[in-house]
Scaffold this active site. Structure first.
Site, mmCIF file in Angstrom:
data_model
loop_
_atom_site.group_PDB
_atom_site.id
_atom_site.type_symbol
_atom_site.label_atom_id
_atom_site.label_comp_id
_atom_site.label_asym_id
_atom_site.label_seq_id
_atom_site.Cartn_x
_atom_site.Cartn_y
_atom_site.Cartn_z
ATOM 1 N N CYS A 58 0.842 -1.191 0.000
ATOM 2 C CA CYS A 58 0.000 0.000 0.000
ATOM 3 C C CYS A 58 0.878 1.241 0.000
ATOM 4 O O CYS A 58 1.762 1.387 0.841
ATOM 5 C CB CYS A 58 -0.930 0.023 1.211
ATOM 6 N N ALA A 103 4.369 4.131 3.092
ATOM 7 C CA ALA A 103 3.903 2.898 2.455
ATOM 8 C C ALA A 103 4.041 1.761 3.453
ATOM 9 O O ALA A 103 4.642 1.917 4.528
ATOM 10 C CB ALA A 103 4.708 2.603 1.193
ATOM 11 N N LYS A 104 3.491 0.616 3.108
ATOM 12 C CA LYS A 104 3.682 -0.591 3.913
ATOM 13 C C LYS A 104 3.351 -1.792 3.051
ATOM 14 O O LYS A 104 2.518 -1.712 2.135
ATOM 15 C CB LYS A 104 2.756 -0.584 5.140
ATOM 16 N N GLY A 105 4.004 -2.904 3.335
ATOM 17 C CA GLY A 105 3.741 -4.128 2.596
ATOM 18 C C GLY A 105 3.733 -5.318 3.516
ATOM 19 O O GLY A 105 4.171 -5.244 4.665
ATOM 20 N N ASP A 144 10.316 -5.194 8.798
ATOM 21 C CA ASP A 144 9.249 -5.027 9.771
ATOM 22 C C ASP A 144 9.118 -6.372 10.489
ATOM 23 O O ASP A 144 10.098 -7.133 10.556
ATOM 24 C CB ASP A 144 7.945 -4.600 9.071
#
Length: 416
Positions: A58, A103-105, A144
């Site tokens: 995202c 963002a992040k995934g 993460d």
């Protein structure tokens, strides 16, 4: 839980809106991610079978610069979760004034049940799935939950193979041998310790001999516990997925770290400690409670019953909005996640800059830069809290961050 995280993030934005000066249309834009990608990831397992995993990336906002945010491997990953986390990354990078968006995934999986080769194949397949979205000037991933330096090295290598040359600045959090930076591994925990120390100074309390409980003893929690112990605090409790350990006289944090390094969890550590649950740890009578695991652990019940005097959010989104209100009523201050755990993204930025310049700084320079940026952000949050009469520090932090992103949108305008 993931949906709760997204609703919490949006509610935190709404709470800050009365304290900011940006166009209402821009504020409406800030509530929506720019894009989210879902990918199917077929992976050949060690037994020859093929398993299909789901992955996401995202990209929430890029008004201030390239997207920035981690990748997590966890069974609970969902589109709502990465959306919430990418929003938090946007406000975090803005609060500490980095030229990034958020963002992040993530991939829905349990890497603890997979071999290293299976995780590598999954990582490379995920990289291929999102590689058209990422790049040094587009979107720069980082580690993460359940990802680490090795994961970033695989992503960098896969992306570089497609590019035809080495592209180290496509990710941060890499091993030093392939373009990582000194200080990155400890950066998030160091930032938590620095903001905890600053908060004690602001409250006119002495960190020396203050009691601390840390929920979550992974990279962030263990580094935080060790550094606070070195600063003179008494770490009385820590916990992980196996439960927690408690000693009112203080734990030997180095010994606990050595045990976890050897055994992977706190399970089996018995050096004069009492076994407690994660839930019990959150309710202890301590000077500082530091949730350093996952989101939504400080619920309304915990907020009513905790005997902590201060909460410092090392994890992303550990406190629900309803719990925030109770903590405010009880006069228990909360150092928000978008400040407390920003040390990681600050040093990720420094790694990215070093890669782009093909230059490197030593550990002393990196740590000084980290502390300087966090201190400035902390002071800006406090100034806003006082000047605008914000109800709590989270609202003040959001006010700073939302205005920075909002003003960037106002200056850039709306295309077409």
């Amino acid at each position: 839980m993931a949906d709760d995280a997204l609703q919490n993030m949006l509610a935190q934005m709404e709470n800050a809106e009365p304290y900011i000066d940006i166009d209402p249309g821009v504020f409406e834009r800030l509530k929506h991610p720019e894009r989210t990608l879902k990918v199917s990831l077929p992976v050949e397992m060690d037994d020859g079978s093929v398993q299909v995993f789901e992955g996401y990336r995202c990209q929430f906002d890029s008004a201030r610069g390239p997207y920035k945010g981690g990748i997590r491997y966890h069974p609970g990953v969902s589109m709502d979760e990465v959306t919430a986390l990418s929003g938090w990354m946007t406000w975090k990078t803005a609060l500490v004034d980095l030229p990034y968006g958020g963002a992040k995934g993530g991939v829905v999986c349990n890497p603890k049940e997979m071999s290293d080769r299976e995780v590598e194949r999954l990582t490379r397949r995920y990289t291929e799935g999102i590689r058209r979205m990422i790049g040094p000037d587009i979107d720069v991933p980082a580690p993460d939950i359940n990802t680490d330096q090795q994961t970033m090295a695989w992503i960098m290598d896969t992306y570089s193979m497609y590019g035809g040359y080495v592209i180290p600045d496509v990710v941060t959090g890499k091993p030093i041998e392939v373009g990582g930076t000194a200080g990155r591994l400890e950066a998030t925990g160091r930032g938590v310790a620095i903001t905890t120390e600053r908060m004690f100074e602001y409250l006119d309390r002495d960190l020396e001999d203050a009691t601390v409980a840390v929920q979550g003893f992974g990279n962030v929690g263990s580094v935080t516990a060790r550094l606070l112990s070195n600063m003179g605090a008494t770490v009385v409790a820590v916990s992980d997925v196996s439960g927690g350990i408690y000693d009112p006289d203080g734990l030997d944090v180095m010994a606990v770290e050595q045990h976890v390094a050897k055994n992977a969890t706190l399970d089996g550590y018995e050096a004069g400690v009492t076994r407690i649950s994660n839930d019990e740890l959150l309710r202890l009578d301590v000077d500082a409670l530091i949730p350093a695991a996952i989101e939504n652990v400080i619920t309304e019940d915990v907020a009513r019953e905790t005997e902590a005097s201060l909460v410092v959010e090392a994890a992303n989104g550990p406190t629900t909005v309803a719990a925030d209100e109770i903590l405010l009523e009880r006069d228990i201050p909360v150092v928000p996640d978008i400040l407390a755990n920003a040390g990681g993204v600050i040093v990720s930025y420094l790694e990215w800059v070093q890669n782009s310049q093909q230059y490197s700084w030593d550990l002393k320079q990196v740590n000084e830069d980290l502390e300087g940026r966090l201190t400035r952000a902390f002071d800006e949050m406090l100034d806003t809290y006082t000047a605008r009469e914000c109800p709590d520090l989270r609202t003040a932090a959001y006010a700073v961050a939302l205005e920075r992103v909002g003003h960037a949108h106002e200056m850039r305008g709306l295309f077409p």
